[in-house]
Design a protein around this motif. Sequence first.
Motif, mmCIF file in Angstrom:
data_model
loop_
_atom_site.group_PDB
_atom_site.id
_atom_site.type_symbol
_atom_site.label_atom_id
_atom_site.label_comp_id
_atom_site.label_asym_id
_atom_site.label_seq_id
_atom_site.Cartn_x
_atom_site.Cartn_y
_atom_site.Cartn_z
ATOM 1 N N LYS A 59 0.782 -1.248 0.000
ATOM 2 C CA LYS A 59 0.000 0.000 0.000
ATOM 3 C C LYS A 59 0.810 1.292 0.000
ATOM 4 C CE LYS A 59 -0.431 0.481 4.941
ATOM 5 N NZ LYS A 59 -1.213 0.836 6.083
ATOM 6 N N SER A 86 -10.041 2.271 -2.465
ATOM 7 C CA SER A 86 -9.562 3.562 -1.985
ATOM 8 C C SER A 86 -10.153 4.693 -2.799
ATOM 9 C CB SER A 86 -8.039 3.562 -2.133
ATOM 10 O OG SER A 86 -7.543 4.867 -2.021
ATOM 11 N N CYS A 87 -10.282 5.847 -2.161
ATOM 12 C CA CYS A 87 -10.753 7.035 -2.880
ATOM 13 C C CYS A 87 -9.710 7.491 -3.891
ATOM 14 C CB CYS A 87 -11.078 8.150 -1.912
ATOM 15 S SG CYS A 87 -9.632 8.850 -1.129
ATOM 16 N N TYR A 99 0.310 1.716 -7.398
ATOM 17 C CA TYR A 99 -0.565 1.292 -6.298
ATOM 18 C C TYR A 99 -2.023 1.637 -6.613
ATOM 19 C CZ TYR A 99 -3.352 2.040 -2.153
ATOM 20 O OH TYR A 99 -4.397 2.056 -1.277
ATOM 21 N N ASN A 110 -9.321 8.720 4.202
ATOM 22 C CA ASN A 110 -8.039 8.597 4.923
ATOM 23 C C ASN A 110 -8.243 8.065 6.348
ATOM 24 O OD1 ASN A 110 -7.497 10.386 2.614
ATOM 25 N ND2 ASN A 110 -5.492 10.616 3.558
ATOM 26 N N ASN A 145 4.921 7.379 5.698
ATOM 27 C CA ASN A 145 4.556 8.207 4.545
ATOM 28 C C ASN A 145 3.310 9.017 4.845
ATOM 29 O OD1 ASN A 145 6.486 7.197 2.607
ATOM 30 N ND2 ASN A 145 5.353 5.268 2.708
ATOM 31 N N ASN A 146 2.447 8.445 5.677
ATOM 32 C CA ASN A 146 1.148 9.074 5.920
ATOM 33 C C ASN A 146 1.245 10.147 7.006
ATOM 34 O OD1 ASN A 146 0.113 5.895 5.242
ATOM 35 N ND2 ASN A 146 -0.698 7.606 4.063
ATOM 36 N N LEU A 147 0.299 11.059 6.946
ATOM 37 C CA LEU A 147 0.360 12.236 7.818
ATOM 38 C C LEU A 147 0.317 11.880 9.313
ATOM 39 C CD1 LEU A 147 0.383 15.308 8.115
ATOM 40 C CD2 LEU A 147 -2.102 15.261 7.921
ATOM 41 N N PHE A 199 3.250 10.326 11.087
ATOM 42 C CA PHE A 199 4.358 11.285 11.119
ATOM 43 C C PHE A 199 4.117 12.326 12.201
ATOM 44 C CE2 PHE A 199 8.097 11.725 8.357
ATOM 45 C CZ PHE A 199 8.736 12.739 9.070
ATOM 46 N N LEU A 236 7.933 17.760 11.299
ATOM 47 C CA LEU A 236 7.030 17.326 10.234
ATOM 48 C C LEU A 236 7.191 18.268 9.048
ATOM 49 C CD1 LEU A 236 4.313 15.791 9.306
ATOM 50 C CD2 LEU A 236 3.157 17.747 10.331
ATOM 51 N N LYS A 237 7.191 17.704 7.867
ATOM 52 C CA LYS A 237 7.197 18.551 6.670
ATOM 53 C C LYS A 237 5.772 18.643 6.161
ATOM 54 C CE LYS A 237 11.868 17.645 4.970
ATOM 55 N NZ LYS A 237 12.396 16.863 6.091
ATOM 56 N N VAL A 238 5.268 19.840 6.025
ATOM 57 C CA VAL A 238 3.934 20.041 5.440
ATOM 58 C C VAL A 238 4.156 20.283 3.951
ATOM 59 C CG1 VAL A 238 1.907 21.542 5.384
ATOM 60 C CG2 VAL A 238 2.969 20.951 7.575
ATOM 61 N N PHE A 239 3.590 19.374 3.167
ATOM 62 C CA PHE A 239 3.870 19.426 1.732
ATOM 63 C C PHE A 239 2.984 20.449 1.023
ATOM 64 C CE2 PHE A 239 4.993 14.779 2.570
ATOM 65 C CZ PHE A 239 6.354 15.033 2.669
ATOM 66 N N CYS A 245 -3.321 20.886 1.724
ATOM 67 C CA CYS A 245 -4.256 19.930 1.100
ATOM 68 C C CYS A 245 -5.372 19.530 2.064
ATOM 69 C CB CYS A 245 -3.529 18.647 0.718
ATOM 70 S SG CYS A 245 -2.385 18.810 -0.626
ATOM 71 N N ARG A 256 -8.250 16.542 3.124
ATOM 72 C CA ARG A 256 -8.637 15.131 3.041
ATOM 73 C C ARG A 256 -9.814 14.872 3.966
ATOM 74 N NH1 ARG A 256 -5.507 15.635 -0.350
ATOM 75 N NH2 ARG A 256 -3.630 14.460 -0.883
ATOM 76 N N ASP A 270 0.314 14.469 -5.158
ATOM 77 C CA ASP A 270 -0.737 14.759 -4.177
ATOM 78 C C ASP A 270 -1.960 15.380 -4.842
ATOM 79 O OD1 ASP A 270 -0.180 13.826 -1.663
ATOM 80 O OD2 ASP A 270 0.925 15.612 -1.020
HETATM 81 N N1 UFG Z 1 1.353 15.146 4.341
HETATM 82 C C1 UFG Z 1 2.267 16.090 4.782
HETATM 83 N N2 UFG Z 1 3.402 15.667 5.396
HETATM 84 C C2 UFG Z 1 3.670 14.332 5.590
HETATM 85 C C3 UFG Z 1 2.734 13.374 5.130
HETATM 86 C C4 UFG Z 1 1.582 13.831 4.511
HETATM 87 O O1 UFG Z 1 2.059 17.293 4.619
HETATM 88 O O2 UFG Z 1 4.732 14.014 6.135
HETATM 89 C C5 UFG Z 1 0.116 15.613 3.694
HETATM 90 C C6 UFG Z 1 -0.008 15.139 2.259
HETATM 91 O O3 UFG Z 1 0.639 16.038 1.388
HETATM 92 C C7 UFG Z 1 -1.512 15.090 2.092
HETATM 93 C C8 UFG Z 1 -2.037 14.754 3.493
HETATM 94 O O4 UFG Z 1 -0.977 15.033 4.373
HETATM 95 O O5 UFG Z 1 -1.971 16.365 1.766
HETATM 96 C C9 UFG Z 1 -2.423 13.288 3.643
HETATM 97 O O6 UFG Z 1 -1.333 12.498 3.185
HETATM 98 P P1 UFG Z 1 -1.277 10.917 3.419
HETATM 99 O O7 UFG Z 1 0.001 10.441 2.829
HETATM 100 O O8 UFG Z 1 -1.545 10.608 4.842
HETATM 101 O O9 UFG Z 1 -2.529 10.411 2.610
HETATM 102 P P2 UFG Z 1 -2.861 10.530 1.058
HETATM 103 O O10 UFG Z 1 -4.178 11.212 0.986
HETATM 104 O O11 UFG Z 1 -1.774 11.120 0.278
HETATM 105 O O12 UFG Z 1 -2.914 9.009 0.663
HETATM 106 C C10 UFG Z 1 -3.840 8.180 1.294
HETATM 107 C C11 UFG Z 1 -3.303 6.750 1.366
HETATM 108 C C12 UFG Z 1 -3.193 6.144 -0.010
HETATM 109 C C13 UFG Z 1 -4.475 6.302 -0.745
HETATM 110 C C14 UFG Z 1 -4.892 7.741 -0.748
HETATM 111 C C15 UFG Z 1 -6.220 7.930 -1.379
HETATM 112 O O13 UFG Z 1 -2.021 6.730 1.950
HETATM 113 O O14 UFG Z 1 -2.942 4.769 0.155
HETATM 114 O O15 UFG Z 1 -4.994 8.211 0.584
HETATM 115 O O16 UFG Z 1 -6.428 9.266 -1.630
HETATM 116 F F1 UFG Z 1 -4.331 5.913 -2.022
#
Ligand code: UFG
Length: 350
Positions: free
Chosen positions: A86, A126-127, A151, A182, A201-203, A206, A218-221, A232, A234, A301
Motif C-alpha cells: 500500500k 480507496s478514494c 498502487y 483517509n 509516509n502518511n500524515l 508522522f 514534520l514537513k507540510v507538503f 491539502c 482530506r 498529491d
Molecule cells: N502530508 C504532509 N506531510 C507528511 C505526510 C503527509 O504534509 O509528512 C500531507 C499530504 O501532502 C496530504 C495529506 O498530508 O496532503 C495526507 O497524506 P497521506 O500520505 O496521509 O494520505 P494521502 O491522501 O496522500 O494518501 C492516502 C493513502 C493512499 C491512498 C490515498 C487515497 O495513503 O494509500 O490516501 O487518496 F491511495
Amino acid sequence: MSKILVTGGMGYIGSHTVVELQNSGFEVIIIDNLSNSSIEVLTGIEKITGIRPDFENIDCVDYVNLDRMLESRPDIDGIIHFAASKAVGESVEKPLLYYHNNLVSLINLLQLMPIHKIRNFVFSSSCTVYGQPDELPVSEQAPIKPACSPYGNTKQICEEIIRDTVHAARNDYKAILLRYFNPIGAHPSALIGELPNGVPNNLLPFVTQTAMGIRPELKVFGNDYNTPDGSCIRDYINVVDLARAHVVAIKRMINQVSTANIETFNLGTGRGLSVLEIINSFERVNGVKVPYQIVGRREGDIEQVWAAPDFANKALGWKALETIDDTLKSAWAWEKHLAEVKAEKENGHE
Ligand code: UFG
C-alpha cells in the motif's frame, strides 16, 4: 456463528475489523504474511475481545497454501480482503512488486472462492480511484480518473477484476467494494493501532512520531494549494468507524439484504480537513507540540478530496460517529503505548 476469513487481518485496518467482527459474534480466521505487521497484534486483539483469533502465516500470492488452508477450514461465509502492498512511493519504484502482490492475491482468492463454496467478498478499495474529482464531495458515481501511481492502478484494476468475476458468475458471488478515504486513529483501548514500517509516509503517524520526538520535524507538503489555508484537504475517518462498516457490509451480503450482486460504497465522514487544521487540532486536544515546516508540494498529491457518504449512510445504515478530537486523542494514546512497550523491552534487556 458465521465464519469470516480476513486477509491482512494483522494490519492496521484489518486488526480493527477483526475486533469489530469478533465483538459482533463472528468467528474470524486471519491470514497474513506479516510483511507489514507484527505477531503481537494477536495479543492486542485477544486483550480487547477476549478471543485469540485463528491465525495462519500465509501469503495470498501462494495459491497452493491458500487452497490447503481453505480445505482445512470449511464453511467460510465470507472473505474480507485487506492483504495488499500500500505504499504509493514504493509502488512507483517497484511497480511489478505491486502488480504481482495485489493482483495475484486477488485472483487467487476469487479462483478459490467457488471451489470452497465461499460466496461473499469485501474488497478494500480507496478514494484514490477518483484522483482529483471534478465535483466535491465525491460520490460513487464520480468518474474514475487515470491512476497517479501503480498502487492506485492496482486498486482500479482489482475493482474491475471483481466486477467482471461477479458478473460472469451470475448469482454465485456477491461483492462489496469499499472505497476508503483517509483512515486515522487507533482503537480506544490503545492496544492496537497503526505500525508504520520505517519512516511513515502518511500524515498521522508522522505527526504522532514528531510529537513523541522520534522525528525532529514534520514537513507540510505545500501551502500554496487553492484551499482556505493553502494546505491539502482530506476526509480523515476514524479507523474503528471504518472497521464497523466492514461488519455491516459482510452482514448485508450474508443476510441478502440487497439484491445487487456488486455494490460500491464511499467510506468517509463527509468533511474535509486541511493538513494545518489536523496539526492544530492534534496540538490542542493532546496538549503537545508538533514542530513543522512548510516545504514544497509532494509529487502526485491531490489538492482536495472528501466523501459524499450518503449512499453508505442510507443503504448500509452506517455512519462515521467518532469526532476528530477523539480520533486525534486515540492516535496519540497509541503512540504513547508504543513508547511504553519500547521502554519495557529496553529495560528488560538491560
Ligand atoms: N502530508 C504532509 N506531510 C507528511 C505526510 C503527509 O504534509 O509528512 C500531507 C499530504 O501532502 C496530504 C495529506 O498530508 O496532503 C495526507 O497524506 P497521506 O500520505 O496521509 O494520505 P494521502 O491522501 O496522500 O494518501 C492516502 C493513502 C493512499 C491512498 C490515498 C487515497 O495513503 O494509500 O490516501 O487518496 F491511495
